[in-house]
Design a protein around this motif. Sequence first.
Motif, short mmCIF file in Angstrom:
data_model
loop_
_atom_site.label_atom_id
_atom_site.label_comp_id
_atom_site.label_asym_id
_atom_site.label_seq_id
_atom_site.Cartn_x
_atom_site.Cartn_y
_atom_site.Cartn_z
N THR A 125 0.85 -1.19 0.00
CA THR A 125 0.00 0.00 0.00
C THR A 125 0.88 1.23 0.00
OG1 THR A 125 -1.77 -1.11 1.21
CG2 THR A 125 -1.78 1.29 1.23
N THR A 139 -2.76 0.59 -4.38
CA THR A 139 -2.39 -0.81 -4.14
C THR A 139 -1.41 -1.23 -5.22
OG1 THR A 139 -4.54 -1.30 -3.16
CG2 THR A 139 -3.24 -3.17 -3.94
N LYS A 191 -7.56 -10.02 0.46
CA LYS A 191 -6.40 -9.62 -0.37
C LYS A 191 -5.55 -10.84 -0.73
CE LYS A 191 -6.04 -4.76 0.83
NZ LYS A 191 -5.16 -3.64 1.26
#
Length: 479
Positions: A125, A139, A191
């Motif tokens: 990030t 991202t 994720k």
Amino acid sequence: MMKIISTLKEKSKASLMVVLFIAVLASCSKKDDPVPGGGNPPPSNTTSAAKEITGLTILKSENANITGDGYFYKSGPKIYITIPLNSTLSNVKVNFSLSAKASIKVENVALTNNSGSLDLSKTLTAIVTAENGTTQSYTILAQTGIKEIDAMLYPFIEKYSIPAASYAIGKNSTESIVYKSGIGFADVNAKERATPDHEFRLASMSKQHTAIAIMKLVQEGKIGLDQLVFGTTGILKDFWPNVGAMSAKVTVRHLLEHTAGYTGDPMFNGTSATLDERIQTMLNSAQSEPGTKFSYYNMGYGTLGKIIEFVSKKEYGAYLKEIYGPAGIEVHLSSSSATSRRAKEAVCYPQGSSTAYAGNVEVFKAAGGVSISSDNLFKVLYSVDGGTIRPDILTPATRALMFTKSTVANYALGWRTGHSLFEGFYHGGNLIGTATFWIYGTEYSAAILLNSRSNETNFDTELIVLTNNIMKKAKELNL
């Protein structure tokens, strides 16, 4: 005295004229002149709100652990990066270009001169802070790969809001995968990055597996391609002995070729009906002469699934495992919900629908319920291709039957053929939450598996073109 007063009045008028003249000059001052483009320049104390990552470079000359310069593709708050194959991602110097007066942190660590050594093996990030203190989050998804191929996939999944893709290219002469990759998120909330090992629901690409299973039963002499399915002498006579005159003519081949002649397709009608009840609905429908007309028909493959289970005396998924197991192929049925999925099974994401898990997989499994990874998908392909490197599941004679085109359409037994863009055999799959396409070409083969589908008009066509293009690129690169 009067003279003095008159003199003062004159001086007062003169002073007033000077003040008025200065005011006029002030009103014509340059600070209010129009500026190019219109409007006035901002006050000198205005701070910038710009906070974009405008570019980045990853240079081989600055990284001893990579084999070439990096490639990136930016789409909104996502940045995809491909580093050449045989590189190490754990410590890579990345140089960011930012909006003027902005600064950047990656994983909460401030970068000096907008550069830093990053662990690109992880999902990162980045936070860009504008001069005025506002921020923008990005991202960063990096991988090792072939940029010429990855560069085709990145814009496609972003254009159509696809969370993840798994794709692979095989070289037929060596019966091996020459490139495979996964991009995006198999599970967005967690994720969890997609890989070639992730299973994706195949939708109608399940039909090739049903066809292979049927051909295996044909090869073993347990059924015949031209054997009747219904009626007093049919394979399923114990279930449907009394059927109409047209249904009494339907053969296994007709179901495989989509030429059984039935109208209406009850497979995905949204009801709670069982498979047997849906087959009965099919038998009650209007029908044309079997073998004379092609009409893509999911319920025909549902019926083939019934045949497989009845003849093999095994559940459909269990029979696939039995015939694929000796070839080292892992295959499963799709999970019925996101929470019940297996490890390494991609979550299906709906677009414009409330759920991607509607319907009973046990009902539509033979028509659209198989789940498999791109890696295992190519093991299947190279186990039925007639090559000499990998042992085949089917004999040359059985394989030849499966790939023989129907007399009424560009469709063989479970495989499409005759496409205008490429030679060979192919098939696609499309259900809420999944879209797939694969090509068994003449020199190379390719497959793309997605965990969502778009309802936009050009989506299906562009997926076909994309699959063909990555196959062509493999040949161009001599992979």
